[in-house]
Design a protein around this motif. Structure first.
Motif, PDB file in Angstrom:
ATOM      1  N   HIS A  23      -2.941   5.757  -7.261  1.00 44.83           N
ATOM      2  CA  HIS A  23      -3.922   4.533  -7.081  1.00 44.83           C
ATOM      3  C   HIS A  23      -3.420   3.769  -6.042  1.00 44.83           C
ATOM      4  CE1 HIS A  23      -5.811   5.906 -10.887  1.00 44.83           C
ATOM      5  NE2 HIS A  23      -4.512   6.384 -11.273  1.00 44.83           N
ATOM      6  N   GLY A  24      -4.487   2.555  -5.499  1.00 42.55           N
ATOM      7  CA  GLY A  24      -4.158   1.792  -4.503  1.00 42.55           C
ATOM      8  C   GLY A  24      -2.976   0.756  -4.977  1.00 42.55           C
ATOM      9  N   GLY A  25      -3.171   0.254  -6.122  1.00 42.50           N
ATOM     10  CA  GLY A  25      -2.191  -0.528  -6.512  1.00 42.50           C
ATOM     11  C   GLY A  25      -0.826  -0.053  -6.690  1.00 42.50           C
ATOM     12  N   PHE A  26      -0.578   0.848  -7.282  1.00 41.58           N
ATOM     13  CA  PHE A  26       0.754   1.459  -7.099  1.00 41.58           C
ATOM     14  C   PHE A  26       1.319   1.851  -5.883  1.00 41.58           C
ATOM     15  CE2 PHE A  26       3.745   5.170  -7.469  1.00 41.58           C
ATOM     16  CZ  PHE A  26       4.384   4.485  -8.743  1.00 41.58           C
ATOM     17  N   ILE A  27       0.432   2.269  -4.810  1.00 42.01           N
ATOM     18  CA  ILE A  27       1.026   2.477  -3.724  1.00 42.01           C
ATOM     19  C   ILE A  27       1.506   1.192  -2.954  1.00 42.01           C
ATOM     20  CG2 ILE A  27       0.442   3.074  -1.127  1.00 42.01           C
ATOM     21  CD1 ILE A  27      -1.473   5.413  -2.771  1.00 42.01           C
ATOM     22  N   ARG A  28       0.645   0.207  -3.144  1.00 43.43           N
ATOM     23  CA  ARG A  28       1.022  -1.091  -2.418  1.00 43.43           C
ATOM     24  C   ARG A  28       2.202  -1.844  -3.284  1.00 43.43           C
ATOM     25  NH1 ARG A  28      -4.779  -1.881  -3.229  1.00 43.43           N
ATOM     26  NH2 ARG A  28      -5.758  -2.331  -1.197  1.00 43.43           N
ATOM     27  N   ALA A  29       2.298  -1.473  -4.557  1.00 39.66           N
ATOM     28  CA  ALA A  29       3.803  -1.871  -5.208  1.00 39.66           C
ATOM     29  C   ALA A  29       4.926  -1.027  -4.561  1.00 39.66           C
ATOM     30  CB  ALA A  29       3.669  -1.543  -6.353  1.00 39.66           C
ATOM     31  N   ASP A  74       2.000  11.521 -15.217  1.00 41.26           N
ATOM     32  CA  ASP A  74       3.215  10.606 -15.471  1.00 41.26           C
ATOM     33  C   ASP A  74       2.255   9.098 -15.669  1.00 41.26           C
ATOM     34  OD1 ASP A  74       5.077   8.492 -15.280  1.00 41.26           O
ATOM     35  OD2 ASP A  74       6.657   9.736 -14.598  1.00 41.26           O
ATOM     36  N   ALA A  75       2.513   8.560 -17.055  1.00 42.12           N
ATOM     37  CA  ALA A  75       1.282   7.452 -17.117  1.00 42.12           C
ATOM     38  C   ALA A  75       2.076   6.169 -16.261  1.00 42.12           C
ATOM     39  CB  ALA A  75       1.591   6.994 -18.421  1.00 42.12           C
ATOM     40  N   ARG A  76       3.246   6.284 -15.800  1.00 44.82           N
ATOM     41  CA  ARG A  76       3.509   5.186 -14.849  1.00 44.82           C
ATOM     42  C   ARG A  76       2.763   5.113 -13.705  1.00 44.82           C
ATOM     43  NH1 ARG A  76      10.091   6.441 -15.056  1.00 44.82           N
ATOM     44  NH2 ARG A  76       8.905   8.594 -14.907  1.00 44.82           N
ATOM     45  N   LEU A  77       2.312   6.231 -13.234  1.00 44.35           N
ATOM     46  CA  LEU A  77       1.493   6.341 -12.015  1.00 44.35           C
ATOM     47  C   LEU A  77       0.166   5.575 -12.040  1.00 44.35           C
ATOM     48  CD1 LEU A  77       2.504   9.778 -10.878  1.00 44.35           C
ATOM     49  CD2 LEU A  77       3.428   7.732 -10.171  1.00 44.35           C
ATOM     50  N   LYS A  78      -0.444   5.028 -13.045  1.00 44.64           N
ATOM     51  CA  LYS A  78      -1.857   4.640 -13.410  1.00 44.64           C
ATOM     52  C   LYS A  78      -1.823   3.242 -12.652  1.00 44.64           C
ATOM     53  CE  LYS A  78      -2.714   5.969 -18.207  1.00 44.64           C
ATOM     54  NZ  LYS A  78      -3.153   5.456 -19.415  1.00 44.64           N
ATOM     55  N   GLU A  79      -3.178   2.854 -12.317  1.00 39.29           N
ATOM     56  CA  GLU A  79      -3.626   1.719 -11.701  1.00 39.29           C
ATOM     57  C   GLU A  79      -3.259   0.578 -12.614  1.00 39.29           C
ATOM     58  OE1 GLU A  79      -3.660  -0.274  -9.403  1.00 39.29           O
ATOM     59  OE2 GLU A  79      -5.266   0.987  -8.138  1.00 39.29           O
TER      60      GLU A  79
END
Length: 196
Positions: A150-156, A80-85
């Motif tokens: 990715h870290g950014g996605f998890i933080r979001a 899923d491309a939405r999961l990218k950094e």
């Protein structure tokens, strides 16, 4: 629904490089990190697996599925491309200290609303994360979903659950090959585990 979020393993790139959505390879320590992660995940059973299409996440998801006790095969992975950094645009693959300081400081002061040249804002990343949650939760109530991202996605997503201002995202540490678990049941989502 429980969402078990795994950040990809460490990468074969200098720590001083901005890489975002660039397709960076995993480090030579990949197998050791994968084994340690597999042990952390052994207590969970997953109904579905999603992964960012960037190779550092897809490769990890495939390696996890190669374990016969994991209960899933590579064919089960949904990319899923939405999961990218976060997309850093023109700054991708540049050393952080080579990005013009005046431009970087302006962005760093309001990264929720400002994008690097030809990149995206953290608000846009946050919107992608919310869209993913809404889609998956519509057909996954009562299920445990593994997401390799990715870290950014998890933080979001943590910011969304805690109703935290995006400006404070980098107060959260998300280690490589770490596990974070969120629960979306009823009206109040919860953080069950973070950075395990």
């Amino acid at each position: 629904m429980k969402l078990t979020l795994v950040r990809h393993t460490s990468l074969d790139i200098a720590p001083s490089i901005c890489y975002g959505q660039s397709d960076v390879s995993v480090s030579a320590n990949f197998e050791n990190e994968r084994i340690a992660l597999q042990k952390k995940l052994a207590a969970f059973e997953f109904d579905a697996i999603y992964a960012s299409p960037l190779k550092r996440c897809h490769e990890l998801a495939q390696a996890l599925c190669a374990d016969e006790f994991f209960g899933h095969t590579s064919e089960n992975i949904k990319l899923d491309a939405r999961l990218k950094e976060l997309h850093f645009g023109d700054w991708e693959m540049s050393p952080w200290d080579k990005i013009p300081r005046d431009k970087f400081d302006v962005w760093a002061d309001d990264y929720a609303n400002l994008a690097p040249p030809n990149g995206e804002t953290f608000s846009e990343l946050h919107a992608r994360a919310k869209s993913f949650i809404e889609d998956v939760s519509s057909h996954s109530q009562g299920k445990n979903i593994l997401v390799v991202t990715h870290g950014g996605f998890i933080r979001a997503l943590i910011a969304e659950v805690l109703q935290m201002p995006l400006k404070r995202l980098f107060r959260l540490t998300i280690d490589h090959a770490s596990v974070t678990q969120l629960e979306f049941n009823g009206e109040v989502p919860k953080v069950l585990l973070m950075n395990l």
